[in-house]
Scaffold this motif. Structure first.
Motif, short mmCIF file in Angstrom:
data_model
loop_
_atom_site.label_atom_id
_atom_site.label_comp_id
_atom_site.label_asym_id
_atom_site.label_seq_id
_atom_site.Cartn_x
_atom_site.Cartn_y
_atom_site.Cartn_z
N VAL A 143 8.14 63.27 25.30
CA VAL A 143 9.55 62.90 25.22
C VAL A 143 10.17 63.64 24.04
O VAL A 143 9.71 63.49 22.90
CB VAL A 143 9.73 61.38 25.03
CG1 VAL A 143 11.22 61.03 25.03
CG2 VAL A 143 9.00 60.60 26.09
N GLN A 144 11.19 64.43 24.31
CA GLN A 144 11.90 65.08 23.21
C GLN A 144 12.70 64.04 22.45
O GLN A 144 13.27 63.11 23.04
CB GLN A 144 12.82 66.17 23.73
CG GLN A 144 13.46 67.00 22.62
CD GLN A 144 14.34 68.11 23.15
OE1 GLN A 144 14.44 68.31 24.36
NE2 GLN A 144 14.97 68.85 22.27
N ALA A 145 12.75 64.19 21.14
CA ALA A 145 13.46 63.23 20.29
C ALA A 145 14.97 63.43 20.39
O ALA A 145 15.64 63.89 19.47
CB ALA A 145 12.99 63.35 18.84
N LEU A 186 18.77 62.62 11.05
CA LEU A 186 19.00 61.21 11.34
C LEU A 186 18.85 60.92 12.83
O LEU A 186 18.39 59.85 13.24
CB LEU A 186 20.39 60.80 10.85
CG LEU A 186 20.60 60.82 9.33
CD1 LEU A 186 22.05 60.47 9.01
CD2 LEU A 186 19.65 59.84 8.64
N LEU A 187 19.27 61.91 13.67
CA LEU A 187 19.19 61.73 15.12
C LEU A 187 17.75 61.50 15.56
O LEU A 187 17.46 60.57 16.31
CB LEU A 187 19.77 62.95 15.84
CG LEU A 187 19.60 62.96 17.37
CD1 LEU A 187 20.34 61.78 17.99
CD2 LEU A 187 20.08 64.28 17.96
N ALA A 188 16.84 62.38 15.11
CA ALA A 188 15.43 62.27 15.51
C ALA A 188 14.84 60.93 15.07
O ALA A 188 14.12 60.27 15.83
CB ALA A 188 14.63 63.42 14.93
N LYS A 189 15.15 60.53 13.86
CA LYS A 189 14.63 59.26 13.35
C LYS A 189 15.18 58.09 14.15
O LYS A 189 14.44 57.14 14.47
CB LYS A 189 14.98 59.11 11.88
CG LYS A 189 14.27 60.10 10.96
CD LYS A 189 14.73 59.94 9.53
CE LYS A 189 14.02 60.94 8.61
NZ LYS A 189 14.48 60.84 7.20
N GLU A 193 12.98 55.49 16.46
CA GLU A 193 13.02 54.04 16.24
C GLU A 193 13.45 53.29 17.50
O GLU A 193 12.89 52.24 17.82
CB GLU A 193 13.98 53.73 15.09
CG GLU A 193 13.47 54.19 13.73
CD GLU A 193 14.50 54.00 12.63
OE1 GLU A 193 15.63 53.53 12.94
OE2 GLU A 193 14.20 54.33 11.47
N GLN A 194 14.42 53.86 18.23
CA GLN A 194 14.90 53.20 19.44
C GLN A 194 13.83 53.18 20.53
O GLN A 194 13.63 52.16 21.21
CB GLN A 194 16.16 53.90 19.96
CG GLN A 194 16.86 53.16 21.10
CD GLN A 194 17.36 51.80 20.67
OE1 GLN A 194 18.00 51.67 19.63
NE2 GLN A 194 17.06 50.77 21.45
N ILE A 195 13.12 54.29 20.71
CA ILE A 195 12.07 54.34 21.73
C ILE A 195 10.95 53.37 21.37
O ILE A 195 10.42 52.65 22.22
CB ILE A 195 11.53 55.78 21.88
CG1 ILE A 195 12.62 56.70 22.43
CG2 ILE A 195 10.32 55.80 22.82
CD1 ILE A 195 12.20 58.15 22.50
N GLU A 196 10.56 53.35 20.10
CA GLU A 196 9.50 52.43 19.67
C GLU A 196 9.93 50.98 19.85
O GLU A 196 9.13 50.12 20.22
CB GLU A 196 9.12 52.72 18.23
CG GLU A 196 8.38 54.04 18.05
CD GLU A 196 8.09 54.35 16.60
OE1 GLU A 196 8.74 53.74 15.71
OE2 GLU A 196 7.19 55.18 16.34
N LEU A 197 11.21 50.71 19.59
CA LEU A 197 11.73 49.35 19.77
C LEU A 197 11.69 48.94 21.23
O LEU A 197 11.31 47.81 21.58
CB LEU A 197 13.16 49.26 19.23
CG LEU A 197 13.87 47.90 19.38
CD1 LEU A 197 13.15 46.84 18.55
CD2 LEU A 197 15.32 48.02 18.96
N ASN A 198 12.06 49.87 22.12
CA ASN A 198 12.14 49.56 23.54
C ASN A 198 10.78 49.49 24.23
O ASN A 198 10.58 48.71 25.16
CB ASN A 198 13.01 50.59 24.26
CG ASN A 198 14.48 50.48 23.89
OD1 ASN A 198 14.92 49.47 23.36
ND2 ASN A 198 15.23 51.53 24.15
#
Length: 250
Positions: A143-145, A186-189, A193-198
């Motif tokens: 998955v590309q960040a 900031l975008l990549a981070k 974080e969003q993918i890990e949260l989901n």
């Protein structure tokens, strides 16, 4: 008996082929017997590994015109069964029962010869992808960040669930692999974080994202493994850790 791993995502340009290429060569350098199988009609993995796409290909095998062992080419990197544009026609040509198992049946005859079989497939949820998933024990999802690329994850995970229910009950997700990661942005981070949260509670994440590096784009043009071409670049180190995770997962 080989472990079969497919690299799949219904979003293009996320690093599936590159990840398959580097993982295959990394496992080979660790002493494992590796077969790469190109299930993408574009044949990018085949070209990168220097295979002859005008001779025997996976298309000939799936049609039943060639035994799988005669389609294996010995490249300078790893053994490979290549693909070319003819593969795109199998959706129309193969209409019989059990057409989702053509690749599995072909690879079963080769499993005793290898430790790992790695499959690269196109981003389209077509018969090629169904065959690749049905033939595999595990799937790695690069998955590309980037937010738009992350949007392909739900569809990919749903397809894995459907294949598991209908064709391959033992199929599991080896992990999500963040690629082309620019850790200073900031975008990549935020995307990480969003993918890990989901998904972090239900799907394994590879510990180290694959850093963006121009060396990743360069190495295949020289016919070398990334670990040989640029062993000190951050992406090479990330991929080396990924290979270790794959081995420890097994």
């Amino acid at each position: 008996m080989a472990v079969t791993i497919v690299l799949s995502n219904q979003k293009g340009g996320v690093g599936k082929t590159t990840s398959a290429y580097v993982l295959a060569t990394s496992l080979k350098e660790k002493g494992y017997k590796v077969l790469a199988v190109d299930m993408d009609p574009q044949g990018n993995l085949s070209f990168a590994m220097g295979a002859d796409v005008e001779s025997a290909t996976i298309y000939d095998v799936l049609k039943g015109e060639l035994k799988p062992r005669y389609a294996v080419q010995k490249s300078a990197l790893v053994d490979i069964i290549p693909a070319n544009i003819l593969l795109s026609s199998i959706e129309l040509e193969f209409t019989g029962q059990h057409r989702e198992f053509l690749l599995k049946e072909a690879l079963d005859s080769l499993k005793n010869l290898y430790d790992y079989i790695l499959i690269d497939c196109s981003p389209h949820p077509d018969l090629q992808m169904i065959n690749a998933l049905a033939a595999s024990d595990e799937v790695i999802i690069p998955v590309q960040a980037h937010y738009l690329d992350a949007e392909g994850l739900p569809d990919t995970l749903e397809l894995v669930r459907r294949v598991r229910a209908s064709y391959q009950p033992n199929l599991s997700v080896c992990g999500l692999l963040l690629t082309m990661y620019k850790g200073r942005t900031l975008l990549a981070k935020a995307v990480k974080e969003q993918i890990e949260l989901n998904y972090g509670s239900s799907v394994h994440f590879f510990a180290q994202p694959i850093d963006y590096s121009i060396r990743v784009a360069e190495h295949s043009a020289y016919g070398e493994s990334l670990l040989d071409y640029a062993p000190d670049c951050s992406a090479a180190k990330s991929y080396a850790l990924m290979a270790e995770e794959v081995l420890s997962h097994e």
